[in-house]
Write a protein that holds these residues in place. Sequence first.
Motif, PDB file in Angstrom:
ATOM      1  N   LEU A  59     -14.857  12.006  -6.249  1.00 31.90           N
ATOM      2  CA  LEU A  59     -14.046  10.733  -5.589  1.00 31.90           C
ATOM      3  C   LEU A  59     -14.196  10.444  -4.051  1.00 31.90           C
ATOM      4  CD1 LEU A  59     -12.172   8.211  -6.249  1.00 31.90           C
ATOM      5  CD2 LEU A  59     -10.258   9.885  -5.950  1.00 31.90           C
ATOM      6  N   ALA A  60     -13.972  11.694  -3.269  1.00 28.51           N
ATOM      7  CA  ALA A  60     -14.272  11.423  -2.012  1.00 28.51           C
ATOM      8  C   ALA A  60     -15.355  11.129  -1.522  1.00 28.51           C
ATOM      9  CB  ALA A  60     -13.477  12.854  -1.215  1.00 28.51           C
ATOM     10  N   ALA A  61     -16.250  11.892  -2.194  1.00 28.10           N
ATOM     11  CA  ALA A  61     -17.607  11.524  -1.899  1.00 28.10           C
ATOM     12  C   ALA A  61     -18.305  10.205  -2.372  1.00 28.10           C
ATOM     13  CB  ALA A  61     -18.638  12.548  -2.453  1.00 28.10           C
ATOM     14  N   ASP A  62     -17.861   9.793  -3.166  1.00 29.85           N
ATOM     15  CA  ASP A  62     -18.118   8.460  -3.827  1.00 29.85           C
ATOM     16  C   ASP A  62     -17.860   7.492  -3.032  1.00 29.85           C
ATOM     17  OD1 ASP A  62     -19.521   9.621  -5.847  1.00 29.85           O
ATOM     18  OD2 ASP A  62     -18.117   8.856  -7.483  1.00 29.85           O
ATOM     19  N   THR A  63     -16.461   7.391  -2.292  1.00 27.70           N
ATOM     20  CA  THR A  63     -15.631   6.696  -1.573  1.00 27.70           C
ATOM     21  C   THR A  63     -16.272   6.545  -0.181  1.00 27.70           C
ATOM     22  OG1 THR A  63     -13.730   6.721  -2.966  1.00 27.70           O
ATOM     23  CG2 THR A  63     -13.691   5.669  -0.921  1.00 27.70           C
ATOM     24  N   LEU A  64     -16.756   7.700   0.071  1.00 29.70           N
ATOM     25  CA  LEU A  64     -17.266   7.901   1.717  1.00 29.70           C
ATOM     26  C   LEU A  64     -18.613   7.199   1.562  1.00 29.70           C
ATOM     27  CD1 LEU A  64     -16.488  11.688   2.590  1.00 29.70           C
ATOM     28  CD2 LEU A  64     -15.862   9.578   3.871  1.00 29.70           C
ATOM     29  N   HIS A  65     -19.294   7.418   0.495  1.00 30.38           N
ATOM     30  CA  HIS A  65     -20.656   6.986   0.375  1.00 30.38           C
ATOM     31  C   HIS A  65     -20.658   5.479   0.607  1.00 30.38           C
ATOM     32  CE1 HIS A  65     -24.981   6.558  -0.464  1.00 30.38           C
ATOM     33  NE2 HIS A  65     -24.760   5.905  -1.625  1.00 30.38           N
ATOM     34  N   GLN A  66     -19.520   4.755   0.082  1.00 30.91           N
ATOM     35  CA  GLN A  66     -19.661   3.271   0.287  1.00 30.91           C
ATOM     36  C   GLN A  66     -18.591   2.716   1.414  1.00 30.91           C
ATOM     37  OE1 GLN A  66     -17.238   2.137  -3.579  1.00 30.91           O
ATOM     38  NE2 GLN A  66     -18.642   3.548  -4.717  1.00 30.91           N
ATOM     39  N   THR A  67     -18.459   3.648   2.149  1.00 27.79           N
ATOM     40  CA  THR A  67     -17.575   3.157   3.389  1.00 27.79           C
ATOM     41  C   THR A  67     -18.558   3.588   4.757  1.00 27.79           C
ATOM     42  OG1 THR A  67     -15.568   4.026   2.307  1.00 27.79           O
ATOM     43  CG2 THR A  67     -15.405   3.809   4.728  1.00 27.79           C
ATOM     44  N   THR A  68     -18.328   2.623   5.735  1.00 32.52           N
ATOM     45  CA  THR A  68     -19.054   2.803   6.941  1.00 32.52           C
ATOM     46  C   THR A  68     -18.171   3.000   8.162  1.00 32.52           C
ATOM     47  OG1 THR A  68     -19.014   0.396   7.651  1.00 32.52           O
ATOM     48  CG2 THR A  68     -21.048   0.943   6.208  1.00 32.52           C
ATOM     49  N   TYR A  69     -18.452   3.700   9.058  1.00 35.07           N
ATOM     50  CA  TYR A  69     -17.831   4.025  10.404  1.00 35.07           C
ATOM     51  C   TYR A  69     -17.298   2.386  10.930  1.00 35.07           C
ATOM     52  CZ  TYR A  69     -15.599   6.331  14.203  1.00 35.07           C
ATOM     53  OH  TYR A  69     -14.950   6.736  15.106  1.00 35.07           O
ATOM     54  N   ASP A  70     -18.016   1.446  10.909  1.00 32.98           N
ATOM     55  CA  ASP A  70     -17.736   0.249  11.491  1.00 32.98           C
ATOM     56  C   ASP A  70     -16.495  -0.303  10.538  1.00 32.98           C
ATOM     57  OD1 ASP A  70     -19.658   0.155  13.561  1.00 32.98           O
ATOM     58  OD2 ASP A  70     -21.137  -0.594  12.324  1.00 32.98           O
ATOM     59  N   GLN A  71     -16.574  -0.144   9.332  1.00 37.20           N
ATOM     60  CA  GLN A  71     -15.192  -0.582   8.510  1.00 37.20           C
ATOM     61  C   GLN A  71     -14.039   0.124   8.890  1.00 37.20           C
ATOM     62  OE1 GLN A  71     -17.281   0.434   4.596  1.00 37.20           O
ATOM     63  NE2 GLN A  71     -17.386  -1.705   4.199  1.00 37.20           N
ATOM     64  N   LEU A  72     -14.203   1.263   9.148  1.00 34.46           N
ATOM     65  CA  LEU A  72     -13.117   2.119   9.443  1.00 34.46           C
ATOM     66  C   LEU A  72     -12.430   1.942  10.846  1.00 34.46           C
ATOM     67  CD1 LEU A  72     -14.093   5.718   8.679  1.00 34.46           C
ATOM     68  CD2 LEU A  72     -12.590   4.240   7.358  1.00 34.46           C
ATOM     69  N   ILE A  73     -13.389   1.320  11.638  1.00 38.84           N
ATOM     70  CA  ILE A  73     -12.611   1.163  13.109  1.00 38.84           C
ATOM     71  C   ILE A  73     -12.443  -0.467  13.362  1.00 38.84           C
ATOM     72  CG2 ILE A  73     -13.659   3.219  14.185  1.00 38.84           C
ATOM     73  CD1 ILE A  73     -15.773   1.520  15.570  1.00 38.84           C
ATOM     74  N   ARG A  74     -12.848  -1.162  12.334  1.00 42.25           N
ATOM     75  CA  ARG A  74     -12.726  -2.527  12.378  1.00 42.25           C
ATOM     76  C   ARG A  74     -11.246  -3.007  12.865  1.00 42.25           C
ATOM     77  NH1 ARG A  74     -15.232  -4.683   8.044  1.00 42.25           N
ATOM     78  NH2 ARG A  74     -17.034  -4.391   9.043  1.00 42.25           N
ATOM     79  N   GLY A  75     -11.076  -3.412  13.762  1.00 46.71           N
ATOM     80  CA  GLY A  75      -9.643  -4.101  13.947  1.00 46.71           C
ATOM     81  C   GLY A  75      -8.560  -3.004  14.727  1.00 46.71           C
ATOM     82  N   VAL A  76      -9.384  -1.875  14.687  1.00 47.07           N
ATOM     83  CA  VAL A  76      -8.243  -0.714  15.576  1.00 47.07           C
ATOM     84  C   VAL A  76      -8.283  -0.884  16.960  1.00 47.07           C
ATOM     85  CG1 VAL A  76      -8.113   1.779  15.874  1.00 47.07           C
ATOM     86  CG2 VAL A  76      -8.815   0.857  13.598  1.00 47.07           C
ATOM     87  N   ASP A  77      -7.164  -0.728  17.434  1.00 45.27           N
ATOM     88  CA  ASP A  77      -6.874  -0.904  19.173  1.00 45.27           C
ATOM     89  C   ASP A  77      -6.443   0.471  19.554  1.00 45.27           C
ATOM     90  OD1 ASP A  77      -5.102  -1.240  21.519  1.00 45.27           O
ATOM     91  OD2 ASP A  77      -5.901  -3.309  21.022  1.00 45.27           O
ATOM     92  N   PRO A  78      -7.277   1.046  20.564  1.00 47.62           N
ATOM     93  CA  PRO A  78      -6.900   2.135  21.018  1.00 47.62           C
ATOM     94  C   PRO A  78      -5.458   2.612  21.330  1.00 47.62           C
ATOM     95  CG  PRO A  78      -8.841   1.383  22.115  1.00 47.62           C
ATOM     96  CD  PRO A  78      -8.408   0.155  21.369  1.00 47.62           C
ATOM     97  N   SER A  79      -4.674   1.503  21.648  1.00 46.35           N
ATOM     98  CA  SER A  79      -3.226   1.863  21.513  1.00 46.35           C
ATOM     99  C   SER A  79      -2.375   2.360  20.433  1.00 46.35           C
ATOM    100  CB  SER A  79      -2.514   0.575  22.428  1.00 46.35           C
ATOM    101  OG  SER A  79      -2.544  -0.838  21.370  1.00 46.35           O
ATOM    102  N   GLU A  80      -2.983   1.950  19.500  1.00 42.47           N
ATOM    103  CA  GLU A  80      -2.754   2.256  17.889  1.00 42.47           C
ATOM    104  C   GLU A  80      -2.621   3.880  17.988  1.00 42.47           C
ATOM    105  OE1 GLU A  80      -3.572   0.301  14.374  1.00 42.47           O
ATOM    106  OE2 GLU A  80      -4.852  -0.974  15.685  1.00 42.47           O
ATOM    107  N   LEU A  81      -3.730   4.677  18.413  1.00 39.88           N
ATOM    108  CA  LEU A  81      -4.270   5.867  18.427  1.00 39.88           C
ATOM    109  C   LEU A  81      -3.146   6.721  19.493  1.00 39.88           C
ATOM    110  CD1 LEU A  81      -7.925   5.828  18.487  1.00 39.88           C
ATOM    111  CD2 LEU A  81      -6.442   5.832  16.500  1.00 39.88           C
TER     112      LEU A  81
END
Length: 165
Positions: free
Chosen positions: A98-120
């Motif tokens: 499940l993780a492999a299939d989901t990772l394969h469909q996910t891009t790093y750009d999708q993960l960081i979209r809309g993230v503000d460094p202040s959240e981190l």
Amino acid sequence: MSMNGEYLRVTPAELDRALKDPAWALDLAEEIQDKQDESEPAPSEARHFTTHQTWNLLGFLLRRSAFPVDIVHGEEPLAADDWGYGPPKYLTPDQVRLAADTLHQTTYDQLIRGVDPSELVEAEIYPQIWDSPASLEWARDMFTPLTKFFRGASSAGHAILIWLD
């Protein structure tokens, strides 16, 4: 000293043995790490993989995207013994798939979209380096190899042991 995310691919038989004898599993992990340090296989073929210090950022980004499996800390407890910074956990072959299939469909750009460094900063994501939007790029170079590692494990029907060291 830094905290590193560590992964070990294991066969279902090795997982069964690891559940019965976690000390054996730690010895196996150390043996494979030592051997692999010399050969440096491709992530899809590797038995051991590390996300180095990017583990906490990756975990934050994956949780934020509602990723279906905790691939940073694992899902199932393996042992109570500390393998560095807490006890190891594991993912079953089905969870790995499940993780492999989901990772394969996910891009790093999708993960960081809309993230503000202040959240981190607010979430106290290790290490504390979140001073600009460019800092979000820090884990990009780990994401693709991590995806390949999971795809290789999934293709082989392997489980994955996960710990912080």
